[in-house]
Design a protein around this motif. Structure first.
Motif, PDB file in Angstrom:
ATOM      1  N   ALA A   1      42.662  66.006  69.495  1.00 39.14           N
ATOM      2  CA  ALA A   1      41.633  66.108  68.452  1.00 39.14           C
ATOM      3  C   ALA A   1      40.847  64.808  68.270  1.00 39.14           C
ATOM      4  CB  ALA A   1      42.266  66.558  67.141  1.00 39.14           C
ATOM      5  N   PRO A   2      41.513  63.653  68.079  1.00 37.44           N
ATOM      6  CA  PRO A   2      40.713  62.429  67.930  1.00 37.44           C
ATOM      7  C   PRO A   2      39.973  62.052  69.200  1.00 37.44           C
ATOM      8  CG  PRO A   2      43.063  61.913  67.977  1.00 37.44           C
ATOM      9  CD  PRO A   2      42.948  63.398  67.848  1.00 37.44           C
ATOM     10  N   ALA A   3      40.557  62.348  70.359  1.00 36.19           N
ATOM     11  CA  ALA A   3      39.878  62.021  71.615  1.00 36.19           C
ATOM     12  C   ALA A   3      38.592  62.815  71.754  1.00 36.19           C
ATOM     13  CB  ALA A   3      40.802  62.304  72.796  1.00 36.19           C
ATOM     14  N   ARG A   4      38.638  64.094  71.442  1.00 31.58           N
ATOM     15  CA  ARG A   4      37.431  64.921  71.522  1.00 31.58           C
ATOM     16  C   ARG A   4      36.374  64.449  70.521  1.00 31.58           C
ATOM     17  NH1 ARG A   4      37.835  69.142  74.796  1.00 31.58           N
ATOM     18  NH2 ARG A   4      39.885  70.035  75.271  1.00 31.58           N
ATOM     19  N   ALA A   5      36.816  64.117  69.315  1.00 29.58           N
ATOM     20  CA  ALA A   5      35.869  63.663  68.299  1.00 29.58           C
ATOM     21  C   ALA A   5      35.190  62.364  68.715  1.00 29.58           C
ATOM     22  CB  ALA A   5      36.588  63.479  66.964  1.00 29.58           C
ATOM     23  N   LEU A   6      35.964  61.422  69.238  1.00 30.09           N
ATOM     24  CA  LEU A   6      35.404  60.145  69.654  1.00 30.09           C
ATOM     25  C   LEU A   6      34.509  60.311  70.881  1.00 30.09           C
ATOM     26  CD1 LEU A   6      38.503  57.847  69.135  1.00 30.09           C
ATOM     27  CD2 LEU A   6      36.330  57.672  67.932  1.00 30.09           C
ATOM     28  N   ALA A   7      34.925  61.165  71.828  1.00 31.44           N
ATOM     29  CA  ALA A   7      34.119  61.392  73.030  1.00 31.44           C
ATOM     30  C   ALA A   7      32.778  62.018  72.666  1.00 31.44           C
ATOM     31  CB  ALA A   7      34.875  62.279  74.011  1.00 31.44           C
ATOM     32  N   ALA A   8      32.801  62.995  71.780  1.00 28.08           N
ATOM     33  CA  ALA A   8      31.561  63.655  71.364  1.00 28.08           C
ATOM     34  C   ALA A   8      30.643  62.676  70.639  1.00 28.08           C
ATOM     35  CB  ALA A   8      31.881  64.845  70.469  1.00 28.08           C
TER      36      ALA A   8
ATOM     37  N   GLN B   1      35.484  66.530  82.839  1.00 26.16           N
ATOM     38  CA  GLN B   1      34.546  67.619  82.600  1.00 26.16           C
ATOM     39  C   GLN B   1      35.261  68.887  82.155  1.00 26.16           C
ATOM     40  OE1 GLN B   1      32.105  68.625  85.952  1.00 26.16           O
ATOM     41  NE2 GLN B   1      31.020  70.244  84.892  1.00 26.16           N
ATOM     42  N   ARG B   2      36.338  69.228  82.824  1.00 23.86           N
ATOM     43  CA  ARG B   2      37.078  70.432  82.465  1.00 23.86           C
ATOM     44  C   ARG B   2      37.660  70.308  81.058  1.00 23.86           C
ATOM     45  NH1 ARG B   2      41.124  74.284  85.903  1.00 23.86           N
ATOM     46  NH2 ARG B   2      39.162  74.548  87.012  1.00 23.86           N
ATOM     47  N   TRP B   3      38.165  69.138  80.734  1.00 23.20           N
ATOM     48  CA  TRP B   3      38.779  68.924  79.422  1.00 23.20           C
ATOM     49  C   TRP B   3      37.751  68.963  78.300  1.00 23.20           C
ATOM     50  CZ3 TRP B   3      38.621  64.573  75.995  1.00 23.20           C
ATOM     51  CH2 TRP B   3      39.591  64.604  74.991  1.00 23.20           C
ATOM     52  N   LEU B   4      36.583  68.353  78.521  1.00 20.17           N
ATOM     53  CA  LEU B   4      35.575  68.280  77.476  1.00 20.17           C
ATOM     54  C   LEU B   4      34.833  69.594  77.287  1.00 20.17           C
ATOM     55  CD1 LEU B   4      34.019  64.761  78.172  1.00 20.17           C
ATOM     56  CD2 LEU B   4      35.258  65.450  76.115  1.00 20.17           C
ATOM     57  N   GLN B   5      34.624  70.324  78.376  1.00 18.64           N
ATOM     58  CA  GLN B   5      33.786  71.520  78.313  1.00 18.64           C
ATOM     59  C   GLN B   5      34.584  72.819  78.356  1.00 18.64           C
ATOM     60  OE1 GLN B   5      30.769  71.128  81.356  1.00 18.64           O
ATOM     61  NE2 GLN B   5      29.968  69.252  80.482  1.00 18.64           N
TER      62      GLN B   5
ATOM     63  N   LEU C   1      43.740  72.861  82.141  1.00 12.04           N
ATOM     64  CA  LEU C   1      44.097  71.567  82.725  1.00 12.04           C
ATOM     65  C   LEU C   1      45.586  71.615  83.043  1.00 12.04           C
ATOM     66  CD1 LEU C   1      42.587  68.970  83.363  1.00 12.04           C
ATOM     67  CD2 LEU C   1      43.325  68.063  81.163  1.00 12.04           C
ATOM     68  N   THR C   2      45.904  71.772  84.321  1.00 16.11           N
ATOM     69  CA  THR C   2      47.287  71.975  84.752  1.00 16.11           C
ATOM     70  C   THR C   2      47.652  71.011  85.862  1.00 16.11           C
ATOM     71  OG1 THR C   2      46.645  73.588  86.447  1.00 16.11           O
ATOM     72  CG2 THR C   2      47.075  74.446  84.219  1.00 16.11           C
ATOM     73  N   TYR C   3      48.957  70.928  86.129  1.00 15.40           N
ATOM     74  CA  TYR C   3      49.423  70.120  87.256  1.00 15.40           C
ATOM     75  C   TYR C   3      48.845  70.642  88.571  1.00 15.40           C
ATOM     76  CZ  TYR C   3      53.120  68.200  84.192  1.00 15.40           C
ATOM     77  OH  TYR C   3      53.818  67.575  83.189  1.00 15.40           O
ATOM     78  N   GLU C   4      48.823  71.950  88.718  1.00 12.48           N
ATOM     79  CA  GLU C   4      48.303  72.542  89.956  1.00 12.48           C
ATOM     80  C   GLU C   4      46.849  72.134  90.175  1.00 12.48           C
ATOM     81  OE1 GLU C   4      47.821  76.913  92.128  1.00 12.48           O
ATOM     82  OE2 GLU C   4      48.296  76.793  89.996  1.00 12.48           O
TER      83      GLU C   4
END
Length: 204
Positions: free
Chosen positions: A113-120, A176-180, A185-188
């Motif tokens: 949550a804080p990472a997304r808020a700060l990134a945005a 990109q996958r994490w933000l959008q 987001l998996t090990y595979e």
């Protein structure tokens, strides 16, 4: 008359600092960066706002320091302090291992949550964006540069490759996958990114 021990100012300061970190991260996750204020952080932490201004000039500085501390705690919990990319001699295995730790961290609700808020906010707040890059992103990217250069010295990466560009083959798709939210987001997924980055798409 029993003399009471003098208050431990250092312990009190650390306790206040921890409370401020927790309050800042909780508020930015709950209300977003724009609505998070120094006053709200102070009220939630149970300190005066002058205490916050004594240590940090702005809410951006508070949040960034709190987030860096959170990332360090997560690395410590995972046994990765000091944080570094291992060098076992097997570049693919080392990259897969560290990216799996990245998946764990980016899936941790404390971090997400804080990472997304700060990134945005960093996309529209130029000062905060520069701070995020300089204090959080770039030091991590330099670890990849160092590991790829070691692989070049060992002959595992071609000598004319630019490590700073090469690392984007697997780091940028994860961000990109994490933000959008374009996929899980998996090990595979991260393992596959490493295989594609190191071996390409052409038949072997």
């Amino acid at each position: 008359m029993v003399k009471k021990p003098a208050p431990d100012a250092a312990r009190r300061s650390e306790r206040s600092r921890r409370a401020i970190y927790d309050a800042a991260l909780a508020l930015v996750a709950e209300t977003g960066y724009p609505r998070t204020t120094i006053e709200a952080i102070a009220a939630r932490a149970g300190v005066g706002k002058q205490t916050i201004y004594r240590w940090w000039p702005s809410k951006a500085d508070v949040l960034l320091e709190a987030f860096l501390d959170l990332a360090e705690q997560a690395a410590r919990d995972a046994g990765q302090v000091p944080y570094e990319i291992p060098d076992t001699g097997d570049l693919a295995a080392d990259l897969k291992a560290v990216l799996r730790l990245t998946v764990d961290q980016m899936s941790d609700p404390r971090f997400t949550a804080p990472a997304r808020a700060l990134a945005a906010e960093g996309l529209v707040n130029e000062q905060l964006g520069r701070q995020l890059v300089a204090e959080l992103l770039e030091p991590q990217l330099q670890l990849y540069v160092h590991r790829l250069r070691a692989a070049q010295d060992a002959g595992a990466v071609r000598p004319d490759a630019d490590p700073r560009i090469a690392l984007e083959l697997f780091v940028s798709p994860i961000a990109q996958r994490w933000l959008q939210y374009t996929g899980p987001l998996t090990y595979e997924y991260t393992d596959t990114l490493v295989d594609y980055a190191l071996h390409g798409l052409a038949p072997r």
